[in-house]
Write a protein that holds these residues in place. Sequence first.
Motif, mmCIF file in Angstrom:
data_model
loop_
_atom_site.group_PDB
_atom_site.id
_atom_site.type_symbol
_atom_site.label_atom_id
_atom_site.label_comp_id
_atom_site.label_asym_id
_atom_site.label_seq_id
_atom_site.Cartn_x
_atom_site.Cartn_y
_atom_site.Cartn_z
ATOM 1 N N PRO A 123 52.412 -13.681 -3.364
ATOM 2 C CA PRO A 123 53.206 -13.349 -2.268
ATOM 3 C C PRO A 123 54.577 -14.007 -2.169
ATOM 4 C CG PRO A 123 51.585 -15.102 -1.612
ATOM 5 C CD PRO A 123 51.389 -14.699 -2.885
ATOM 6 N N LYS A 124 55.706 -13.162 -1.907
ATOM 7 C CA LYS A 124 56.951 -13.876 -1.838
ATOM 8 C C LYS A 124 57.368 -14.528 -0.523
ATOM 9 C CE LYS A 124 59.393 -9.716 -0.072
ATOM 10 N NZ LYS A 124 60.601 -8.959 -0.394
ATOM 11 N N VAL A 125 57.946 -15.550 -0.696
ATOM 12 C CA VAL A 125 58.557 -16.167 0.558
ATOM 13 C C VAL A 125 59.642 -15.562 1.398
ATOM 14 C CG1 VAL A 125 59.693 -18.359 1.112
ATOM 15 C CG2 VAL A 125 58.318 -18.219 -0.869
ATOM 16 N N GLU A 126 59.128 -15.282 2.502
ATOM 17 C CA GLU A 126 60.055 -14.540 3.530
ATOM 18 C C GLU A 126 60.945 -15.114 4.435
ATOM 19 O OE1 GLU A 126 59.869 -11.096 3.991
ATOM 20 O OE2 GLU A 126 58.322 -10.589 2.407
ATOM 21 N N CYS A 127 60.623 -16.513 4.536
ATOM 22 C CA CYS A 127 61.540 -17.433 5.428
ATOM 23 C C CYS A 127 61.249 -18.970 5.096
ATOM 24 C CB CYS A 127 61.076 -17.309 6.901
ATOM 25 S SG CYS A 127 61.845 -18.257 8.045
ATOM 26 N N VAL A 128 62.000 -19.519 4.945
ATOM 27 C CA VAL A 128 62.043 -21.117 4.835
ATOM 28 C C VAL A 128 62.748 -21.731 5.988
ATOM 29 C CG1 VAL A 128 62.474 -22.969 3.584
ATOM 30 C CG2 VAL A 128 61.969 -20.851 2.431
ATOM 31 N N GLY B 33 64.896 -32.040 8.578
ATOM 32 C CA GLY B 33 64.600 -33.358 8.382
ATOM 33 C C GLY B 33 63.803 -33.273 6.725
ATOM 34 N N LEU B 34 62.555 -34.148 6.952
ATOM 35 C CA LEU B 34 61.874 -34.143 5.755
ATOM 36 C C LEU B 34 60.678 -33.118 5.862
ATOM 37 C CD1 LEU B 34 61.359 -38.069 5.456
ATOM 38 C CD2 LEU B 34 63.138 -36.616 4.246
ATOM 39 N N ALA B 35 60.717 -32.277 6.626
ATOM 40 C CA ALA B 35 59.439 -31.326 6.900
ATOM 41 C C ALA B 35 60.253 -29.934 6.277
ATOM 42 C CB ALA B 35 59.131 -31.217 8.321
ATOM 43 N N LYS B 36 59.258 -29.035 5.798
ATOM 44 C CA LYS B 36 59.652 -27.736 5.381
ATOM 45 C C LYS B 36 58.671 -26.765 5.612
ATOM 46 C CE LYS B 36 60.631 -25.391 0.884
ATOM 47 N NZ LYS B 36 60.945 -25.466 -0.423
ATOM 48 N N ALA B 37 58.820 -25.600 5.920
ATOM 49 C CA ALA B 37 57.660 -24.546 6.274
ATOM 50 C C ALA B 37 58.159 -23.276 5.950
ATOM 51 C CB ALA B 37 57.425 -24.331 7.743
ATOM 52 N N GLU B 38 57.263 -22.596 4.739
ATOM 53 C CA GLU B 38 57.429 -21.506 4.052
ATOM 54 C C GLU B 38 56.465 -20.318 4.961
ATOM 55 O OE1 GLU B 38 58.690 -23.035 -0.279
ATOM 56 O OE2 GLU B 38 56.547 -22.251 0.024
ATOM 57 N N LEU B 39 57.173 -19.333 5.239
ATOM 58 C CA LEU B 39 56.547 -18.013 5.566
ATOM 59 C C LEU B 39 56.360 -17.167 4.579
ATOM 60 C CD1 LEU B 39 54.914 -16.660 7.932
ATOM 61 C CD2 LEU B 39 57.097 -15.377 8.663
ATOM 62 N N LEU B 40 54.940 -16.648 4.012
ATOM 63 C CA LEU B 40 54.925 -15.859 2.664
ATOM 64 C C LEU B 40 54.668 -14.326 3.481
ATOM 65 C CD1 LEU B 40 52.663 -18.210 0.759
ATOM 66 C CD2 LEU B 40 55.104 -18.117 0.818
ATOM 67 N N SER B 41 54.943 -13.560 2.546
ATOM 68 C CA SER B 41 54.863 -12.129 3.020
ATOM 69 C C SER B 41 53.249 -11.586 3.177
ATOM 70 C CB SER B 41 55.257 -11.262 1.834
ATOM 71 O OG SER B 41 54.513 -11.451 0.787
ATOM 72 N N GLY C 52 51.417 -13.279 5.331
ATOM 73 C CA GLY C 52 51.166 -13.948 6.618
ATOM 74 C C GLY C 52 50.636 -15.340 6.618
ATOM 75 N N ILE C 53 50.545 -16.240 5.401
ATOM 76 C CA ILE C 53 50.269 -17.510 5.304
ATOM 77 C C ILE C 53 51.695 -18.403 5.396
ATOM 78 C CG2 ILE C 53 49.312 -19.138 3.797
ATOM 79 C CD1 ILE C 53 47.206 -17.433 2.685
ATOM 80 N N CYS C 54 51.401 -19.443 6.125
ATOM 81 C CA CYS C 54 52.531 -20.200 6.312
ATOM 82 C C CYS C 54 52.150 -21.523 5.481
ATOM 83 C CB CYS C 54 52.767 -20.756 7.547
ATOM 84 S SG CYS C 54 54.083 -21.571 7.892
ATOM 85 N N ARG C 55 53.022 -22.113 4.590
ATOM 86 C CA ARG C 55 53.032 -23.033 3.895
ATOM 87 C C ARG C 55 53.762 -24.385 4.375
ATOM 88 N NH1 ARG C 55 53.098 -20.887 -2.078
ATOM 89 N NH2 ARG C 55 55.167 -20.698 -1.686
ATOM 90 N N TYR C 56 53.231 -25.512 4.609
ATOM 91 C CA TYR C 56 53.900 -26.858 5.337
ATOM 92 C C TYR C 56 54.075 -27.954 4.463
ATOM 93 C CZ TYR C 56 55.040 -30.303 8.705
ATOM 94 O OH TYR C 56 55.628 -31.451 9.122
ATOM 95 N N TYR C 57 55.069 -28.356 4.310
ATOM 96 C CA TYR C 57 55.370 -29.556 3.150
ATOM 97 C C TYR C 57 56.020 -30.689 4.174
ATOM 98 C CZ TYR C 57 54.953 -26.044 -0.430
ATOM 99 O OH TYR C 57 54.469 -24.974 -1.166
ATOM 100 N N GLN C 58 55.783 -32.045 3.833
ATOM 101 C CA GLN C 58 56.359 -33.201 4.409
ATOM 102 C C GLN C 58 56.651 -34.142 3.333
ATOM 103 O OE1 GLN C 58 54.184 -34.961 7.500
ATOM 104 N NE2 GLN C 58 55.843 -36.114 8.140
#
Length: 62
Positions: free
Chosen positions: A19-24, A28-36, A38-44
Amino acid sequence: MDATVDKDTLKKALTMQPPKVECVCERGLAKAELLSNGICRYYQKGTFIRAFYSEGKTAMAR
């Protein structure tokens, strides 16, 4: 547990396009990626924390 998968299912899974990354969103130190898909990946702090399904709704104009 022993699971078996037929050849066609395995071939389809191995040849799927990721799936491609639709939105980032970074703050701060947190990052969320919304994939095409419907899955959201969360990084800290650059470390993957969790993946989850997401849903978005738009506000209705009155």
